[in-house]
Design a protein around this motif. Structure first.
Motif, PDB file in Angstrom:
ATOM      1  N   UNK A 120       0.821  -1.215   0.000  1.00 30.32           N
ATOM      2  CA  UNK A 120       0.000   0.000   0.000  1.00 30.32           C
ATOM      3  C   UNK A 120       0.855   1.265   0.000  1.00 30.32           C
ATOM      4  N   UNK A 121       0.381   2.298  -0.669  1.00 32.31           N
ATOM      5  CA  UNK A 121       1.005   3.620  -0.647  1.00 32.31           C
ATOM      6  C   UNK A 121      -0.097   4.664  -0.504  1.00 32.31           C
ATOM      7  N   UNK A 122       0.204   5.712   0.245  1.00 36.18           N
ATOM      8  CA  UNK A 122      -0.728   6.832   0.360  1.00 36.18           C
ATOM      9  C   UNK A 122       0.011   8.104  -0.016  1.00 36.18           C
ATOM     10  N   UNK A 123      -0.285   8.636  -1.191  1.00 38.81           N
ATOM     11  CA  UNK A 123       0.361   9.859  -1.680  1.00 38.81           C
ATOM     12  C   UNK A 123      -0.707  10.926  -1.947  1.00 38.81           C
ATOM     13  N   UNK A 124      -1.602  11.062  -0.966  1.00 39.27           N
ATOM     14  CA  UNK A 124      -2.757  11.919  -1.157  1.00 39.27           C
ATOM     15  C   UNK A 124      -3.919  11.122  -1.727  1.00 39.27           C
ATOM     16  N   UNK A 125      -3.612  10.001  -2.332  1.00 34.69           N
ATOM     17  CA  UNK A 125      -4.560   9.021  -2.841  1.00 34.69           C
ATOM     18  C   UNK A 125      -4.037   7.647  -2.462  1.00 34.69           C
ATOM     19  N   UNK A 126      -4.925   6.757  -2.053  1.00 31.69           N
ATOM     20  CA  UNK A 126      -4.505   5.426  -1.603  1.00 31.69           C
ATOM     21  C   UNK A 126      -4.374   4.469  -2.784  1.00 31.69           C
ATOM     22  N   UNK A 127      -3.190   3.878  -2.905  1.00 28.62           N
ATOM     23  CA  UNK A 127      -2.932   2.869  -3.934  1.00 28.62           C
ATOM     24  C   UNK A 127      -2.577   1.547  -3.261  1.00 28.62           C
ATOM     25  N   UNK A 128      -2.888   0.448  -3.935  1.00 29.30           N
ATOM     26  CA  UNK A 128      -2.465  -0.882  -3.491  1.00 29.30           C
ATOM     27  C   UNK A 128      -1.713  -1.527  -4.642  1.00 29.30           C
ATOM     28  N   UNK A 129      -0.373  -1.466  -4.566  1.00 29.18           N
ATOM     29  CA  UNK A 129       0.448  -2.070  -5.607  1.00 29.18           C
ATOM     30  C   UNK A 129       0.342  -3.591  -5.499  1.00 29.18           C
ATOM     31  N   UNK A 130      -0.008  -4.227  -6.597  1.00 27.25           N
ATOM     32  CA  UNK A 130      -0.069  -5.696  -6.638  1.00 27.25           C
ATOM     33  C   UNK A 130       0.652  -6.160  -7.887  1.00 27.25           C
ATOM     34  N   UNK A 131       1.623  -7.051  -7.696  1.00 24.28           N
ATOM     35  CA  UNK A 131       2.382  -7.532  -8.847  1.00 24.28           C
ATOM     36  C   UNK A 131       2.996  -8.896  -8.522  1.00 24.28           C
ATOM     37  N   UNK A 132       3.536  -9.526  -9.552  1.00 24.27           N
ATOM     38  CA  UNK A 132       4.181 -10.820  -9.370  1.00 24.27           C
ATOM     39  C   UNK A 132       5.530 -10.645  -8.675  1.00 24.27           C
ATOM     40  N   UNK A 133       5.892 -11.634  -7.876  1.00 24.84           N
ATOM     41  CA  UNK A 133       7.250 -11.670  -7.336  1.00 24.84           C
ATOM     42  C   UNK A 133       8.212 -12.009  -8.467  1.00 24.84           C
ATOM     43  N   UNK A 134       9.319 -11.278  -8.525  1.00 26.12           N
ATOM     44  CA  UNK A 134      10.307 -11.494  -9.575  1.00 26.12           C
ATOM     45  C   UNK A 134      10.854 -12.924  -9.534  1.00 26.12           C
ATOM     46  N   UNK A 135      10.956 -13.530 -10.694  1.00 25.40           N
ATOM     47  CA  UNK A 135      11.595 -14.841 -10.797  1.00 25.40           C
ATOM     48  C   UNK A 135      13.092 -14.607 -10.983  1.00 25.40           C
ATOM     49  N   UNK A 222      -6.730  -2.175   1.225  1.00 25.48           N
ATOM     50  CA  UNK A 222      -7.248  -0.839   0.938  1.00 25.48           C
ATOM     51  C   UNK A 222      -6.438  -0.149  -0.152  1.00 25.48           C
ATOM     52  N   UNK A 223      -7.136   0.585  -1.000  1.00 26.67           N
ATOM     53  CA  UNK A 223      -6.472   1.365  -2.035  1.00 26.67           C
ATOM     54  C   UNK A 223      -6.797   0.873  -3.434  1.00 26.67           C
ATOM     55  N   UNK A 224      -6.577   1.749  -4.414  1.00 30.29           N
ATOM     56  CA  UNK A 224      -6.798   1.385  -5.808  1.00 30.29           C
ATOM     57  C   UNK A 224      -5.714   0.420  -6.262  1.00 30.29           C
ATOM     58  N   UNK A 225      -6.124  -0.754  -6.748  1.00 32.27           N
ATOM     59  CA  UNK A 225      -5.154  -1.761  -7.169  1.00 32.27           C
ATOM     60  C   UNK A 225      -4.434  -1.296  -8.430  1.00 32.27           C
ATOM     61  N   UNK A 226      -3.103  -1.456  -8.424  1.00 30.77           N
ATOM     62  CA  UNK A 226      -2.279  -0.928  -9.507  1.00 30.77           C
ATOM     63  C   UNK A 226      -1.008  -1.755  -9.588  1.00 30.77           C
ATOM     64  N   UNK A 227      -0.463  -1.950 -10.793  1.00 34.82           N
ATOM     65  CA  UNK A 227       0.788  -2.694 -10.921  1.00 34.82           C
ATOM     66  C   UNK A 227       1.961  -1.790 -10.546  1.00 34.82           C
ATOM     67  N   UNK A 228       3.132  -2.385 -10.358  1.00 35.35           N
ATOM     68  CA  UNK A 228       4.320  -1.603 -10.015  1.00 35.35           C
ATOM     69  C   UNK A 228       4.641  -0.594 -11.118  1.00 35.35           C
ATOM     70  N   UNK A 229       4.596  -1.031 -12.381  1.00 35.03           N
ATOM     71  CA  UNK A 229       4.896  -0.144 -13.501  1.00 35.03           C
ATOM     72  C   UNK A 229       3.909   1.016 -13.557  1.00 35.03           C
ATOM     73  N   UNK A 230       2.621   0.719 -13.376  1.00 34.42           N
ATOM     74  CA  UNK A 230       1.602   1.764 -13.408  1.00 34.42           C
ATOM     75  C   UNK A 230       1.786   2.753 -12.267  1.00 34.42           C
ATOM     76  N   UNK A 231       2.162   2.253 -11.081  1.00 34.49           N
ATOM     77  CA  UNK A 231       2.342   3.133  -9.925  1.00 34.49           C
ATOM     78  C   UNK A 231       3.484   4.120 -10.161  1.00 34.49           C
ATOM     79  N   UNK A 232       4.627   3.625 -10.646  1.00 29.88           N
ATOM     80  CA  UNK A 232       5.765   4.518 -10.845  1.00 29.88           C
ATOM     81  C   UNK A 232       5.525   5.498 -11.991  1.00 29.88           C
ATOM     82  N   UNK A 233       4.674   5.125 -12.935  1.00 31.23           N
ATOM     83  CA  UNK A 233       4.281   6.079 -13.976  1.00 31.23           C
ATOM     84  C   UNK A 233       3.433   7.195 -13.370  1.00 31.23           C
TER      85      UNK A 233
END
Length: 253
Positions: A120-135, A222-233
């Motif tokens: 989870x991240x809160x930057x004025x808006x709540x995000x929930x980063x969800x992504x695969x664990x790196x192989x 809690x938070x808007x589900x988002x991938x790692x790439x989408x979050x950093x964008x």
């Protein structure tokens, strides 16, 4: 007599299998050291302030920035959380630390069994980063060291297809977990080193506690589900907006 020994062997193997299937519960205290590139940081300081902060900033960066974390794991799921401390330090290092801790308050949840993580991240808006664990394609070496009282073996690999990572793990603690998003070795990872966003990262286990009672792992939701790439964008766009708001760039000479 043969039947007796056969029955005993079956019974003994069942006991061993049950012992191996029994989950381990661990709490591990890690310390993360961050080593920054001074030139990269100073060029992001507005020109009119550089002469005031350049020397103290250089000294603080040479000392390193240290942050404590705790990993709670049962081998299948884990929680990796920063241990917050009151920080009234107004030095350059203190200000950097405040910015890092403000972004990293929420725990990282890893599901080793299913191969994904939540952050989870809160930057004025709540995000929930969800992504695969790196192989991570690990290569285990013959090099050994002692870390936190355990014999540890060295392994090297690559994260995100381009980031070299080194790790030391102990087969004595038979779980594929470790600090942050680093995982996948045949034993708990006690130390790891890599570079990210221009910073050198070293994470080292300082204390390991084996727990008899079950450790409850909380799964964030809690938070808007988002991938790692989408979050950093999203963060890149926010940074551009901040630059425009405060004069269109960092050099304001």
């Amino acid at each position: 007599m043969k039947k007796f020994f056969f029955a005993f062997a079956v019974l003994f193997s069942g006991v061993v299998l049950n012992a191996q299937d029994k989950p381990q519960f661990l709490e591990v205290d890690y310390q993360m050291e961050m080593k920054f590139d001074f030139e990269e940081i100073i060029k992001n300081v507005p020109a009119q302030w550089r002469s005031q902060v350049e020397e103290p900033l250089k000294q603080e960066i040479q000392k390193g920035i240290f942050i404590d974390y705790k990993l709670k794991t049962n081998g299948s799921e884990s929680e990796y959380k920063m241990q917050e401390k009151i920080n009234n330090d107004q030095s350059a290092a203190g200000m950097i630390l405040q910015q890092i801790t403000a972004m990293d308050k929420e725990p990282l949840y890893k599901n080793i069994k299913e191969g994904f993580y939540l952050k989870p991240y809160d930057v004025g808006k709540a995000y929930l980063m969800k992504d695969k664990l790196q192989d991570i394609k690990w290569k285990i070496t013959k090099e050994k060291v002692q870390i936190a009282g355990f014999d540890a073996m060295k392994a090297t690999g690559v994260m995100n297809d381009s980031i070299p990572v080194t790790a030391w793990y102990t087969p004595k603690l038979n779980m594929k977990d470790g600090p942050d998003r680093v995982w996948g070795l045949p034993g708990l990872i006690l130390k790891t080193e890599f570079e990210m966003n221009g910073s050198g990262i070293i994470i080292t286990a300082k204390n390991i506690a084996v727990k008899e009672e079950e450790i409850k792992i909380n799964k964030p939701s809690k938070g808007q589900e988002i991938t790692e790439k989408e979050f950093y964008e999203e963060m890149r766009k926010l940074q551009e907006q901040m630059k425009e708001m405060y004069g269109g760039g960092v050099d304001t000479e």
